[in-house]
Scaffold this motif. Structure first.
Motif, PDB file in Angstrom:
ATOM      1  N   ASN A  22       6.207  14.084 -36.986  1.00 20.68           N
ATOM      2  CA  ASN A  22       6.357  13.528 -35.646  1.00 20.68           C
ATOM      3  C   ASN A  22       7.642  13.974 -34.961  1.00 20.68           C
ATOM      4  O   ASN A  22       8.244  13.228 -34.207  1.00 20.68           O
ATOM      5  CB  ASN A  22       6.340  11.992 -35.730  1.00 20.68           C
ATOM      6  N   GLY A  23       8.095  15.189 -35.228  1.00 22.16           N
ATOM      7  CA  GLY A  23       9.315  15.669 -34.597  1.00 22.16           C
ATOM      8  C   GLY A  23      10.517  15.502 -35.509  1.00 22.16           C
ATOM      9  O   GLY A  23      10.420  15.648 -36.729  1.00 22.16           O
ATOM     10  N   LEU A  24      11.670  15.171 -34.922  1.00 18.70           N
ATOM     11  CA  LEU A  24      12.865  14.978 -35.729  1.00 18.70           C
ATOM     12  C   LEU A  24      12.676  13.776 -36.644  1.00 18.70           C
ATOM     13  O   LEU A  24      12.194  12.719 -36.215  1.00 18.70           O
ATOM     14  CB  LEU A  24      14.089  14.768 -34.836  1.00 18.70           C
ATOM     15  N   SER A  25      13.062  13.921 -37.901  1.00 19.28           N
ATOM     16  CA  SER A  25      12.893  12.861 -38.879  1.00 19.28           C
ATOM     17  C   SER A  25      13.889  11.730 -38.627  1.00 19.28           C
ATOM     18  O   SER A  25      15.103  11.954 -38.598  1.00 19.28           O
ATOM     19  CB  SER A  25      13.102  13.427 -40.286  1.00 19.28           C
ATOM     20  N   GLU A  26      13.368  10.526 -38.453  1.00 17.69           N
ATOM     21  CA  GLU A  26      14.251   9.363 -38.315  1.00 17.69           C
ATOM     22  C   GLU A  26      15.085   9.178 -39.571  1.00 17.69           C
ATOM     23  O   GLU A  26      16.268   8.827 -39.498  1.00 17.69           O
ATOM     24  CB  GLU A  26      13.421   8.106 -38.048  1.00 17.69           C
ATOM     25  N   MET A 210      -1.837   0.748 -41.328  1.00 14.52           N
ATOM     26  CA  MET A 210      -2.643   1.406 -40.297  1.00 14.52           C
ATOM     27  C   MET A 210      -3.856   2.098 -40.907  1.00 14.52           C
ATOM     28  O   MET A 210      -4.954   2.075 -40.330  1.00 14.52           O
ATOM     29  CB  MET A 210      -1.783   2.403 -39.521  1.00 14.52           C
ATOM     30  N   LEU A 211      -3.701   2.712 -42.071  1.00 13.47           N
ATOM     31  CA  LEU A 211      -4.846   3.351 -42.722  1.00 13.47           C
ATOM     32  C   LEU A 211      -5.894   2.322 -43.128  1.00 13.47           C
ATOM     33  O   LEU A 211      -7.089   2.620 -43.172  1.00 13.47           O
ATOM     34  CB  LEU A 211      -4.376   4.133 -43.949  1.00 13.47           C
ATOM     35  N   HIS A 212      -5.432   1.118 -43.416  1.00 12.13           N
ATOM     36  CA  HIS A 212      -6.354   0.050 -43.815  1.00 12.13           C
ATOM     37  C   HIS A 212      -7.106  -0.536 -42.621  1.00 12.13           C
ATOM     38  O   HIS A 212      -8.247  -0.977 -42.754  1.00 12.13           O
ATOM     39  CB  HIS A 212      -5.567  -1.057 -44.524  1.00 12.13           C
ATOM     40  N   THR A 213      -6.477  -0.520 -41.448  1.00 11.84           N
ATOM     41  CA  THR A 213      -7.062  -1.193 -40.284  1.00 11.84           C
ATOM     42  C   THR A 213      -7.691  -0.235 -39.282  1.00 11.84           C
ATOM     43  O   THR A 213      -8.508  -0.656 -38.462  1.00 11.84           O
ATOM     44  CB  THR A 213      -5.995  -2.017 -39.544  1.00 11.84           C
ATOM     45  N   GLN A 214      -7.302   1.047 -39.319  1.00  9.89           N
ATOM     46  CA  GLN A 214      -7.792   2.003 -38.328  1.00  9.89           C
ATOM     47  C   GLN A 214      -8.121   3.331 -39.004  1.00  9.89           C
ATOM     48  O   GLN A 214      -7.585   3.641 -40.076  1.00  9.89           O
ATOM     49  CB  GLN A 214      -6.719   2.241 -37.247  1.00  9.89           C
ATOM     50  N   PRO A 215      -8.968   4.150 -38.387  1.00  9.63           N
ATOM     51  CA  PRO A 215      -9.206   5.501 -38.915  1.00  9.63           C
ATOM     52  C   PRO A 215      -7.895   6.293 -38.914  1.00  9.63           C
ATOM     53  O   PRO A 215      -7.027   6.065 -38.071  1.00  9.63           O
ATOM     54  CB  PRO A 215     -10.215   6.100 -37.929  1.00  9.63           C
ATOM     55  N   PRO A 216      -7.709   7.216 -39.847  1.00 10.36           N
ATOM     56  CA  PRO A 216      -6.482   8.018 -39.882  1.00 10.36           C
ATOM     57  C   PRO A 216      -6.252   8.734 -38.560  1.00 10.36           C
ATOM     58  O   PRO A 216      -7.184   9.227 -37.931  1.00 10.36           O
ATOM     59  CB  PRO A 216      -6.741   9.012 -41.023  1.00 10.36           C
ATOM     60  N   GLY A 217      -5.007   8.779 -38.134  1.00  9.63           N
ATOM     61  CA  GLY A 217      -4.648   9.459 -36.900  1.00  9.63           C
ATOM     62  C   GLY A 217      -3.202   9.899 -36.984  1.00  9.63           C
ATOM     63  O   GLY A 217      -2.597   9.906 -38.060  1.00  9.63           O
ATOM     64  N   ARG A 218      -2.646  10.281 -35.854  1.00  4.05           N
ATOM     65  CA  ARG A 218      -1.250  10.688 -35.829  1.00  4.05           C
ATOM     66  C   ARG A 218      -0.371   9.455 -36.028  1.00  4.05           C
ATOM     67  O   ARG A 218      -0.701   8.353 -35.588  1.00  4.05           O
ATOM     68  CB  ARG A 218      -0.900  11.331 -34.492  1.00  4.05           C
ATOM     69  N   PRO A 278      -0.375   5.339 -28.660  1.00  3.39           N
ATOM     70  CA  PRO A 278      -1.404   5.194 -27.615  1.00  3.39           C
ATOM     71  C   PRO A 278      -2.827   5.254 -28.132  1.00  3.39           C
ATOM     72  O   PRO A 278      -3.733   4.702 -27.513  1.00  3.39           O
ATOM     73  CB  PRO A 278      -1.106   6.373 -26.677  1.00  3.39           C
ATOM     74  N   VAL A 279      -3.067   5.889 -29.267  1.00  2.00           N
ATOM     75  CA  VAL A 279      -4.438   6.073 -29.730  1.00  2.00           C
ATOM     76  C   VAL A 279      -5.042   4.776 -30.214  1.00  2.00           C
ATOM     77  O   VAL A 279      -6.194   4.457 -29.935  1.00  2.00           O
ATOM     78  CB  VAL A 279      -4.486   7.144 -30.847  1.00  2.00           C
TER      79      VAL A 279
END
Length: 290
Positions: A22-26, A210-218, A278-279
């Motif tokens: 996702n860009g620069l690593s936090e 998030m993987l448990h509640t939604q389909p995999p995404g960004r 946003p997804v």
């Protein structure tokens, strides 16, 4: 008399060590700002290398008590992009130091990082569960920028308010992750669980949820994160991360997390996170409002 460090700017080029999906690593950013904070303390005290001892001669380290990231736009930094981090550090009372760091890329702010640390030592050799504040000589500070001193005072007050609040979740956690930190990856050279490992554990819990509640995404893109630290962990001990989603504005994914030691149930950190997702954020937030 100690003085605030003048603004120090580091120049970087984003490569694989600095980047993630996702860009620069936090996580990289926290480690880099943490190192700049530590070296800023040394500079403020006239040292070329950070080496501190308390009044009894015990070696001490600066442990973070509060870290906050705001105005996060880390996804704007991609491979080979040039960016800068400008840092200032200021002593704020006995044994505490405040620093702020401005991350910029292409003339735009990509994040602001504020940090508050306190000198600590081990009350018992080899045990991180008994880490206590060190007795240090009082220091005074001269801030070259009055706004820096004002920001430092406000951040110290914010830390006190956090520590006066019970470190629990208002509701039952929606997701729980048990995690055993690895000494080769999560502990620092002082054998303390490194502060950036707390962020990493919360992100692991968030991703699993998030993987448990939604389909995999960004993955969600960081906007703000605030971490309050209450304790540390011994080698071999585990952490339970309790994550509770919060209702937020459209397009934002927000959650609070409490991190507890498995050995005794003591809370060692509380973390509040706000991200842009946003997804799938709107669906999650709608479910929370039901």
């Amino acid at each position: 008399m100690t003085v605030a460090t003048l603004a120090q700017t580091g120049r970087y080029t984003a490569g694989m060590p600095q980047l993630n999906t996702n860009g620069l690593s936090e996580n990289w950013l926290l480690k880099e700002c943490g190192d700049r904070h530590w070296r800023g303390i040394a500079q403020a005290n006239g040292q070329t290398q950070p080496e501190f001892r308390d009044a009894q001669g015990h070696k001490v380290y600066a442990a973070f008590t509060l870290v906050r990231i705001t105005a996060g736009r880390l996804e704007q930094i991609a491979e080979n992009d040039a960016f800068t981090i400008t840092s200032q550090c200021l002593p704020v009372g006995r044994a505490q130091h405040y620093s702020r760091h401005l991350l910029q890329a292409q003339g735009q702010t990509a994040a602001r990082v504020e940090m508050l640390s306190a000198f600590v030592r081990r009350a018992q050799p080899g045990s991180n569960r008994g880490v206590v504040r060190a007795a240090m000589a009082d220091t005074s500070a001269q801030a070259p920028d009055p706004a820096l001193w004002t920001a430092a005072e406000a951040f110290v007050r914010r830390g006190k308010e956090h520590r006066a609040t019970e470190p629990t979740l208002a509701n039952a956690p929606a997701h729980i992750l048990d995690f055993t930190p690895c000494p080769n990856n999560d502990f620092n050279g002082a054998d303390l669980l490194y502060f950036s490992a707390f962020q990493a554990m919360v992100d692991r819990a968030e991703w699993a949820w998030m993987l448990h509640t939604q389909p995999p995404g960004r993955p969600a893109a960081l906007r703000e994160r605030e971490m309050v630290f209450f304790g540390n962990l011994d080698l071999g001990d585990s952490v339970q991360i309790q994550l509770q989603p919060q209702v937020a504005d459209e397009g934002l994914l927000c959650h609070s997390s409490v991190l507890q030691r498995q050995s005794d149930g003591v809370c060692i950190a509380r973390v509040v996170t706000r991200k842009l997702a946003p997804v799938y954020a709107n669906e999650m937030q709608a479910a929370l409002r039901v």
